[in-house]
Write a protein that holds these residues in place. Structure first.
Motif, PDB file in Angstrom:
ATOM      1  N   ALA A 168       0.850  -1.206   0.000  1.00  0.00           N
ATOM      2  CA  ALA A 168       0.000   0.000   0.000  1.00  0.00           C
ATOM      3  C   ALA A 168       0.878   1.246   0.000  1.00  0.00           C
ATOM      4  CB  ALA A 168      -0.901  -0.002   1.229  1.00  0.00           C
ATOM      5  N   LEU A 169       0.516   2.208  -0.826  1.00  0.00           N
ATOM      6  CA  LEU A 169       1.188   3.507  -0.801  1.00  0.00           C
ATOM      7  C   LEU A 169       0.270   4.490  -0.079  1.00  0.00           C
ATOM      8  CD1 LEU A 169       3.376   5.599  -1.778  1.00  0.00           C
ATOM      9  CD2 LEU A 169       1.920   5.958  -3.780  1.00  0.00           C
ATOM     10  N   VAL A 170       0.706   4.961   1.069  1.00  0.00           N
ATOM     11  CA  VAL A 170      -0.042   6.001   1.797  1.00  0.00           C
ATOM     12  C   VAL A 170       0.644   7.323   1.468  1.00  0.00           C
ATOM     13  CG1 VAL A 170      -0.770   6.833   4.064  1.00  0.00           C
ATOM     14  CG2 VAL A 170      -0.613   4.379   3.626  1.00  0.00           C
ATOM     15  N   TYR A 171      -0.056   8.198   0.765  1.00  0.00           N
ATOM     16  CA  TYR A 171       0.641   9.384   0.260  1.00  0.00           C
ATOM     17  C   TYR A 171      -0.104  10.688   0.511  1.00  0.00           C
ATOM     18  CZ  TYR A 171      -2.582   9.022  -3.746  1.00  0.00           C
ATOM     19  OH  TYR A 171      -3.696   8.949  -4.553  1.00  0.00           O
ATOM     20  N   HIS A 172       0.692  11.746   0.626  1.00  0.00           N
ATOM     21  CA  HIS A 172       0.193  13.121   0.757  1.00  0.00           C
ATOM     22  C   HIS A 172      -0.509  13.435  -0.560  1.00  0.00           C
ATOM     23  CE1 HIS A 172       0.572  17.526   1.406  1.00  0.00           C
ATOM     24  NE2 HIS A 172       0.704  17.202   2.681  1.00  0.00           N
ATOM     25  N   ASN A 173      -1.785  13.797  -0.484  1.00  0.00           N
ATOM     26  CA  ASN A 173      -2.579  13.977  -1.705  1.00  0.00           C
ATOM     27  C   ASN A 173      -2.227  15.308  -2.380  1.00  0.00           C
ATOM     28  OD1 ASN A 173      -4.460  13.211  -3.600  1.00  0.00           O
ATOM     29  ND2 ASN A 173      -6.189  14.090  -2.481  1.00  0.00           N
ATOM     30  N   SER A 174      -0.998  15.368  -2.884  1.00  0.00           N
ATOM     31  CA  SER A 174      -0.504  16.592  -3.521  1.00  0.00           C
ATOM     32  C   SER A 174       0.439  16.165  -4.642  1.00  0.00           C
ATOM     33  CB  SER A 174       0.280  17.420  -2.494  1.00  0.00           C
ATOM     34  OG  SER A 174       1.405  16.698  -2.063  1.00  0.00           O
ATOM     35  N   GLY A 175       0.967  17.145  -5.365  1.00  0.00           N
ATOM     36  CA  GLY A 175       1.914  16.831  -6.436  1.00  0.00           C
ATOM     37  C   GLY A 175       3.061  15.987  -5.916  1.00  0.00           C
ATOM     38  N   TYR A 176       3.546  16.329  -4.741  1.00  0.00           N
ATOM     39  CA  TYR A 176       4.648  15.565  -4.133  1.00  0.00           C
ATOM     40  C   TYR A 176       4.256  14.117  -3.898  1.00  0.00           C
ATOM     41  CZ  TYR A 176       6.495  13.560   0.213  1.00  0.00           C
ATOM     42  OH  TYR A 176       6.943  12.693   1.171  1.00  0.00           O
ATOM     43  N   GLY A 177       3.161  13.918  -3.209  1.00  0.00           N
ATOM     44  CA  GLY A 177       2.767  12.561  -2.820  1.00  0.00           C
ATOM     45  C   GLY A 177       2.420  11.680  -4.011  1.00  0.00           C
ATOM     46  N   LYS A 178       1.943  12.323  -5.090  1.00  0.00           N
ATOM     47  CA  LYS A 178       1.529  11.535  -6.263  1.00  0.00           C
ATOM     48  C   LYS A 178       2.702  11.170  -7.163  1.00  0.00           C
ATOM     49  CE  LYS A 178      -3.068  13.602  -6.399  1.00  0.00           C
ATOM     50  NZ  LYS A 178      -3.891  14.655  -7.011  1.00  0.00           N
ATOM     51  N   GLU A 179       3.864  11.794  -6.943  1.00  0.00           N
ATOM     52  CA  GLU A 179       5.019  11.577  -7.823  1.00  0.00           C
ATOM     53  C   GLU A 179       5.389  10.096  -8.008  1.00  0.00           C
ATOM     54  OE1 GLU A 179       7.747  13.140  -9.574  1.00  0.00           O
ATOM     55  OE2 GLU A 179       6.377  14.793  -9.934  1.00  0.00           O
ATOM     56  N   PRO A 180       5.419   9.281  -6.945  1.00  0.00           N
ATOM     57  CA  PRO A 180       5.910   7.904  -7.139  1.00  0.00           C
ATOM     58  C   PRO A 180       4.893   6.963  -7.778  1.00  0.00           C
ATOM     59  CG  PRO A 180       5.256   8.191  -4.874  1.00  0.00           C
ATOM     60  CD  PRO A 180       5.102   9.527  -5.532  1.00  0.00           C
ATOM     61  N   ILE A 181       3.659   7.419  -7.968  1.00  0.00           N
ATOM     62  CA  ILE A 181       2.613   6.499  -8.429  1.00  0.00           C
ATOM     63  C   ILE A 181       2.947   5.854  -9.791  1.00  0.00           C
ATOM     64  CG2 ILE A 181       0.165   6.321  -9.098  1.00  0.00           C
ATOM     65  CD1 ILE A 181      -0.458   8.327  -6.861  1.00  0.00           C
ATOM     66  N   ILE A 198      -3.522   4.842  -1.234  1.00  0.00           N
ATOM     67  CA  ILE A 198      -4.314   5.426  -0.140  1.00  0.00           C
ATOM     68  C   ILE A 198      -3.898   6.885   0.067  1.00  0.00           C
ATOM     69  CG2 ILE A 198      -4.991   5.197   2.287  1.00  0.00           C
ATOM     70  CD1 ILE A 198      -4.326   2.244   2.107  1.00  0.00           C
ATOM     71  N   PRO A 199      -4.656   7.820  -0.498  1.00  0.00           N
ATOM     72  CA  PRO A 199      -4.291   9.232  -0.344  1.00  0.00           C
ATOM     73  C   PRO A 199      -4.730   9.805   1.006  1.00  0.00           C
ATOM     74  CG  PRO A 199      -6.221   9.033  -1.744  1.00  0.00           C
ATOM     75  CD  PRO A 199      -5.838   7.632  -1.354  1.00  0.00           C
ATOM     76  N   VAL A 200      -3.966  10.787   1.474  1.00  0.00           N
ATOM     77  CA  VAL A 200      -4.314  11.521   2.703  1.00  0.00           C
ATOM     78  C   VAL A 200      -4.285  13.003   2.364  1.00  0.00           C
ATOM     79  CG1 VAL A 200      -3.596  12.086   5.060  1.00  0.00           C
ATOM     80  CG2 VAL A 200      -3.302   9.761   4.204  1.00  0.00           C
ATOM     81  N   ASP A 201      -5.395  13.687   2.620  1.00  0.00           N
ATOM     82  CA  ASP A 201      -5.447  15.109   2.284  1.00  0.00           C
ATOM     83  C   ASP A 201      -4.613  15.949   3.244  1.00  0.00           C
ATOM     84  OD1 ASP A 201      -6.787  15.578  -0.058  1.00  0.00           O
ATOM     85  OD2 ASP A 201      -8.777  15.440   0.839  1.00  0.00           O
TER      86      ASP A 201
END
Lengths: 427, 333
Positions: A168-181, A198-201
Motif C-alpha cells: 500500500a502507498l499512503v501518500y500526501h494527496n498533492s503533487g509531491y505525494g503523487k510523484e511515485p505512483i 491510499i491518499p491523505v489530504d
C-alpha cells in the motif's frame, strides 16, 4: 512621535531594500513558520550554517564570500514564487525551494532567467533529463529512485520475489505525494505485486479512515510518502493498529527525527535516504568550532546533526561544489548564475571529494552531465532505533531500477517538452 | 454477522468519535459567537497556543529562550524541572485567562459597536499574531504531549468482538482508539458543564443576556467587558482541551491551528449559536465523512473527507440556512 515613526519606516525600508554585499548569493526559500515549520527550520539551518562555515573557515568559495538571504515561504507555492521574484535580482546563483509545489512553478521561470534550480530529493522527477530541463538539477536521488529502492529492499527481505505481496502507498494527496505512483504502478506490473493507493489530504491531522482501511486489508508492506504532521499521525496510527513497523517504509521526507516521535512505537520503521545519518563527520567539528561556538548558527544550534539539518547542509555543500566548479571552468571568481549552471552540469562527486569536504561516505558517488541531471539515483535505507532514539543506516547506497525509471523519465520529459515547445538539447 | 456489516459499524463508531474531536474545536467558536457575535478566526491558533503553553510549562521550558539567547548570548533552554500535569494544566488555564483579559482590553474594547466584519478581521490579525508569538515563546519544533492519556486500540474490545463475524470471514475484531474514547467522555462532561453553567448560574444567564441583546444587557447593569473576558477565558479553556486531545495524536506542532478547518463544516451544520448543535453537527459530519470514504471513497480515488464534510454541511444548509440548531433570524422590513 512623528519623527520616530518616520525614522522607523526609513530604517525598515533601508533594511529591506539594502543590496546584498556578498558576491555569491544563494537565496534560501525557507519556511520557519506555519504547519510545516518543524521540517523547514532544521533544513534552513543546515543550509545557512554550511555557507557560514565556508565564509568563516575558507573565506567563502574561491576567496569570495557567500550570502544566504532568507525569504519565508511558509511552504506556500504563491509565496515561494513571490520570494523567487523578490530575490532573483540580487545576483542569485541557485535556488533550492524545499517544496515540490514551488519547484513546479519555478521550472519555467528559472529556465527563462538562466538560474539553476536545485531540488535534492524532491521536485519534478523527470527534471533529471537535462536535455529538456536545462536548469533543473535533482541529483543525487529522486522520488522514483526512492520508490524503486524501497521495492528492491522489500524484494531483498522476501527472498527476491514479491509477486504475492500486497503493498500500500499512503501518500500526501498533492503533487509531491503523487510523484511515485507511475513508478510504483510500473514496478507492480513488472514484479506482479498488488498496489493499493491510499491518499491523505493536507495536512493529514486526521487519518482514521485510511488506517481502518489498512487494518481491514492488512497490506504486507506500507510505503509512506508524507510530510509534516501527516507523518507523525501515520506512524502513530500504524503503532495503534499494531502494524509491524519493520514492514513499513517511508521516503526520506517521512524519515526524520520529527516523524518517529513515538520512540519505541516507531521502532523498526525504515526509510529511504540519499545521505548518511548522524553527526560523526569531520565537517561537524568545523561547524561546531566556526559556526556554533562563534554564535553564528542560523537557528539555536539544537538541530545540528538531525536528518533534516544534514540534508540542508548536504544540499548547500553540493551548491558550493557547483560554484567552485563554475569558478574553475570559467576562470573567474565572481560567477553568474549561467556559469553556476555550467558548474553544476560538470559536477563529479567522488568518495575522495566527499572525504576532502569532511563528509566521507556521507552521500553516494555520482556525476552530472548535460543529459543526466539526476545521477545514478543511488539510495540507502535507514532504520529507526527506538531504544537509542536515532536513525541508523542499514542499507547502503544502491542503484534502483534505472532501466525502468529512465524510460519513465524520458516519456514524461518529452511530453513536457512537447507541451512547452522546448527543443531538447543535443547532448 | 457478516464482516462487512461489522466493519460498517466500526466505521460509524470511529466516525462518531472523530466527530467528537471536531466538536471540541467547534465549541470554542460557538461560545464566542453566542456571546459577542464574533466569528473567532483565532480559535484554532488558541488551541495551538494553549497546547504549546501546556507542554512548555510541563517540561520546564524557558519561554522566549531563542530571543533571550540571541540578545544576551546565553544558552538557556530549560529550567531543569518538570511540572506535574495537573498543575501545568491549571497554570495554562491561568495563561489563557490572562490572554482573554488582554484580548478584551486591547482589541474588543476598542471595537465595540463596530461591524461584525471588522471584529472578524481583528480575529484574523489576532490569529497571525498569536501564531508568531507562540513561535517566539516556545519554538517551532514538534513537542511530545504526555498528560497520561491512553493511546492505541482497545485490546479488550478487539478480543471481545473477534468471534462476532461469521465463520470463515476475515475479521480482526472491532477497533476503537482509547484516546478517542477518552475524548468522547471529556466532551460529554464539557457540554454538560457548559450547559449547566449557562442555564443555572448568574454569570451564565448574564452571558445569555449579552448574547441576546448587548444594549439591553448593559441597561440592566451587566458588564459587557466582564462577560467578554469570561467567555474568552472559557473559549481558551475549551481550546486547551481540544489542543490536548489533538496534540496527543500528532504531537504539538503548528499544524494544530489547522484543526479549525475541521470545525467549520460542523458549525455550518450545527449552527453558530448552539452548544448541542456543535456536538450533533460534529457527530453527523464525523459519521458522514467516514461512511462516504468507506463506501464511495475507493471508487473515486479516496481522500474525500475534507471536501465531503463541506458538501454534507451545504446539503443541510439548503433546508436550514441557520444550521440545524441555529437561531432563526427574523427581521422586520
Amino acid at each position: 512621535m512623528k519623527f520616530t515613526k518616520l525614522a522607523t519606516v526609513a530604517l525598515t525600508t533601508l533594511a529591506v531594500s539594502a543590496p546584498v554585499v556578498a558576491d555569491l548569493v544563494f537565496p534560501s526559500l525557507s519556511y520557519r513558520t506555519g504547519p510545516y515549520a518543524a521540517g523547514g527550520a532544521p533544513y534552513a539551518d543546515g543550509y545557512a550554517d554550511y555557507f557560514t562555515l565556508l565564509n568563516e573557515r575558507d573565506g567563502g568559495i574561491g576567496g569570495v564570500l557567500t550570502a544566504v538571504p532568507e525569504c519565508e515561504t511558509g511552504y506556500n507555492t504563491a509565496k515561494g514564487v513571490e520570494c523567487y521574484e523578490a530575490t532573483k535580482g540580487d545576483g542569485a546563483l541557485a535556488y533550492q525551494p524545499l517544496s515540490t509545489g514551488i519547484t513546479y512553478q519555478l521550472i519555467p521561470k528559472t529556465m527563462a532567467d538562466d538560474i539553476p534550480l536545485m531540488t535534492q530529493g524532491y521536485g519534478r522527477t523527470s527534471g533529471a533529463n537535462g536535455k529538456v530541463f536545462s536548469h533543473v538539477f535533482n541529483f543525487p536521488a529522486n522520488y522514483w529512485s526512492g520508490a524503486s529502492r524501497i521495492i528492491n529492499r522489500i524484494m531483498e527481505e522476501n527472498g527476491g520475489t514479491i509477486s504475492d505481496r500486497n503493498i500500500a502507498l499512503v501518500y500526501h494527496n498533492s503533487g509531491y505525494g503523487k510523484e511515485p505512483i507511475p513508478t510504483l504502478k510500473a514496478l507492480a506490473t513488472k514484479h506482479g505485486f498488488n498496489l493499493t493507493l491510499i491518499p491523505v489530504d493536507h495536512p493529514g491531522q486526521e487519518q482514521k479512515s485510511q488506517w481502518l482501511q489498512i487494518r481491514r486489508e492488512r497490506p504486507d508492506n506500507i510505503i509512506l510518502y508524507g510530510w509534516g504532521v501527516m507523518n507523525q499521525v501515520a506512524l502513530k496510527e500504524a503503532a495503534n493498529i499494531r502494524y509491524p513497523m519493520d514492514q513499513m517504509f517511508g521516503i526520506w521526507w517521512s524519515g526524520t527525527e520529527n516523524d518517529a516521535l513515538e520512540g519505541m512505537g516507531s521502532h523498526g520503521y525504515k526509510a529511504a535516504t540519499f545521505h548518511n545519518v548522524g553527526s560523526d563527520y569531520p565537517v561537524y567539528k568545523d561547524i561546531q568550532k566556526f559556526v556554533v561556538d562563534a554564535g553564528l548558527t542560523a537557528g539555536d544550534g539544537s538541530n545540528v546533526g538531525t536528518v533534516l539539518y544534514n540534508r540542508g547542509m548536504y544540499s548547500a555543500m553540493l551548491a558550493a561544489a557547483g560554484a567552485a566548479n563554475a569558478q574553475e571552468i570559467h576562470g573567474v571568481k565572481d560567477i553568474t548564475s549561467g556559469m553556476m549552471r555550467d558548474g553544476l552540469e560538470a559536477l563529479n562527486v567522488t568518495n575522495e571529494f566527499m572525504a576532502a569536504a569532511g563528509m566521507p561516505e556521507f552521500g553516494p558517488e555520482f556525476s552530472v552531465s548535460c543529459s543526466n541531471h539526476g545521477g545514478p539515483g543511488n539510495v540507502g535505507i535507514q532504520q529507526w532505533d527506538g531504544n537509542s532514539r536515532e536513525w541508523k543506516l542499514v542499507g547502503g547506497f544502491e542503484a534502483p531500477d534505472m532501466e525502468l525509471i529512465n524510460a519513465l523519465i524520458k516519456a514524461d520529459s518529452e511530453a513536457y517538452a512537447a507541451e512547452n515547445n522546448i527543443t531538447p538539447r543535443d547532448c | 454477522m457478516s464482516a462487512d456489516f461489522l466493519y460498517t459499524i466500526e466505521v460509524i463508531l470511529n466516525g462518531l468519535m472523530a466527530g467528537v474531536m471536531y466538536s471540541l474545536v467547534a465549541l470554542g467558536f460557538v461560545l464566542i459567537f453566542k456571546a459577542s457575535g464574533i466569528f473567532n478566526y483565532a480559535q484554532g491558533v488558541m488551541a495551538l497556543f494553549a497546547a504549546l503553553t501546556l507542554v512548555g510549562i510541563q517540561t520546564g521550558q524557558v519561554p522566549f529562550s531563542h530571543l533571550i539567547n540571541a540578545i544576551f548570548g546565553t544558552n538557556v533552554h530549560h529550567f531543569g524541572w518538570q511540572v506535574p500535569t495537573l498543575l501545568a494544566i491549571a497554570l495554562t488555564i491561568g495563561v489563557m485567562v490572562v490572554f482573554a483579559i488582554i484580548v478584551e482590553r486591547y482589541i474588543l474594547h476598542h471595537l465595540v459597536n463596530q461591524e461584525p466584519i471588522i471584529l472578524f478581521m481583528a480575529t484574523i490579525g489576532l490569529a497571525y499574531f498569536m501564531e508568531g508569538f507562540g513561535d517566539i515563546m516556545w519554538g517551532s519544533d514538534i513537542k511530545t504531549l504526555d498528560v497520561g492519556l491512553p493511546s492505541g486500540g482497545s485490546l479488550w474490545l478487539e478480543e471481545y468482538t473477534l468471534g462476532w463475524a461469521a465463520e470463515g470471514e476475515q475479521y480482526y475484531g472491532m477497533y476503537l482508539d482509547k484516546l478517542d474514547m477518552v475524548a468522547s467522555l471529556v466532551a460529554i462532561v464539557l457540554v454538560v458543564s457548559l450547559t449547566i453553567f449557562s442555564q443555572y448560574t448568574t454569570t451564565g444567564r448574564a452571558l445569555r443576556a449579552v448574547a441576546d441583546d448587548h444594549q439591553a444587557a448593559l441597561s440592566v447593569g451587566i458588564s459587557l467587558r466582564t462577560i467578554w473576558v469570561i467567555v474568552w477565558s472559557i473559549a481558551g479553556f475549551v481550546a486547551l482541551v481540544a489542543g490536548i486531545m489533538w496534540g496527543a495524536k500528532s504531537g504539538v506542532q503548528f499544524s494544530l491551528s489547522l484543526i479549525a478547518l475541521k470545525a467549520l463544516p460542523v458549525l455550518m451544520l450545527g449552527g453558530f449559536t448552539s452548544i448541542p448543535g456543535a456536538i450533533i453537527g460534529g457527530l453527523i459530519i464525523g459519521v458522514g465523512e467516514k461512511l462516504f470514504e468507506y463506501a464511495i471513497g475507493p471508487m473515486i480515488g479516496g481522500a474525500t473527507e475534507n471536501w465531503f464534510a463541506y458538501v454534507l454541511a451545504l446539503m443541510f444548509l439548503v433546508f436550514r440556512p441557520q444550521g440545524l440548531f441555529g437561531e432563526k433570524i427574523i427581521e422586520r422590513v
